[in-house]
Design a protein around this motif. Sequence first.
Motif: not given
Length: 406
Positions: A365-373, A389-390, A329-334, A189-191
């Motif tokens: 807001v797609v985030t599946e490719d933004l997650g981590w291992d 999101l912005a 709506i922010i997608q669940l990340p990887r 939210a801040w960023w």
Amino acid sequence: MSSFRRLWQSLAVLLGAASASASGLSLARPFGAHMVLPMDRPVPLRGTAAAHAEVTVTFGSLTVRAESDAQGAWRVLLPPMPASTDSRKLVVVSGNETLALDDILVGRVWLCSGQSNMDFPLSRAVGGAAEATLAGNSPHIRLFNLTGAPTDARAYDAATLARLNPRDHFTGQWECASEKSAAAFSAVAWWTGKRILQRDGVPVGLVENAVGGSGTEAWLPAETLASRHEYHGLSGSGWLGSETMSAWARGRAKQNLGTHLEASHPFKPGFLFESGVRSFAGFPFDGVFWYQGETNAESPDTAWNQRLITDLVADWRSSLGDADLPFFIIQLPRIGGNDPLRRYWPQYRRAQANAVRALKATSLVVTEDLGWDSPDVHPPDKLPVAKRLADAVAGRATGRNLKPVR
């Protein structure tokens, strides 16, 4: 409108008026010193006073008046105002009582909600500690961090059990951006708010009420749970035994409550709406940032999860008084690992996408490719999510179709 819904709307006025004393002059929860009032739209200002008392509200050169009803509830409508970085005082007078709220700006205000990835604080995010030291350089960002009862692995003490009611559960107040206030606030939210400010140049208000581990059911209104047959198993005291809900969430609630299983809990269906959303009834937010689903993704039932998301959006729009309120709506990340609790995340992402396609004024807001291992469900690099999101907010402002946003 049904008599049941009218009853709940009346209760919203009473619950929303957070007063210093039972019969004294007060303002509803959304309003406080250092806040941002929404721009370009009428703003309903409400609170309580003595019964049948005149109430005068002054904001800068503007003055409006109203009379409280037999229960002491009052409401005035501030006319649409342009954005302003001028610090002004809002004064409410009734009889011999006066409330004065200092340092009020006019701009855009966003509701930032969901579970732990929205609640993830700036201080823990990648680059967040350094970012927080610069927060004081953004005096036109204002933060309202609503903090609820903890939902980590603990047994609640008597004080925590006592606050598990709609009036006392969430605490917080409007604050200016500072290292301390920003560090504890949602990193996403801040960023996002900072980028909106940089783009538009108008004050930004951010209200966060996210609760770690909370399921969508906790954010639905009580009347929805009680009136629709598909939710009957979630309404009332039987929720801790309902297999419709996350087994993890029910287990954590039982751990928190201990022998007090009759008490409310942040995960109880309806509780977070009643304690954290209803008091904002009618407040003209510019939109909702919704980052939630990790708990509901335990279920592979895409249709059920889509229904929950769809009902949440519709009911929040109804309660907040804006049928076209934008939802992002922010997608669940990887994430990595093979935790069986996460095996249905692809199905949940499908539910999110289906709901967005079916609903007006929403963006995914797609985030599946933004997650981590890591198998940890909290990827700490939140800035890329905030940038998307912005961008989604900017796209909707310019009328571009951003479903999905990558």
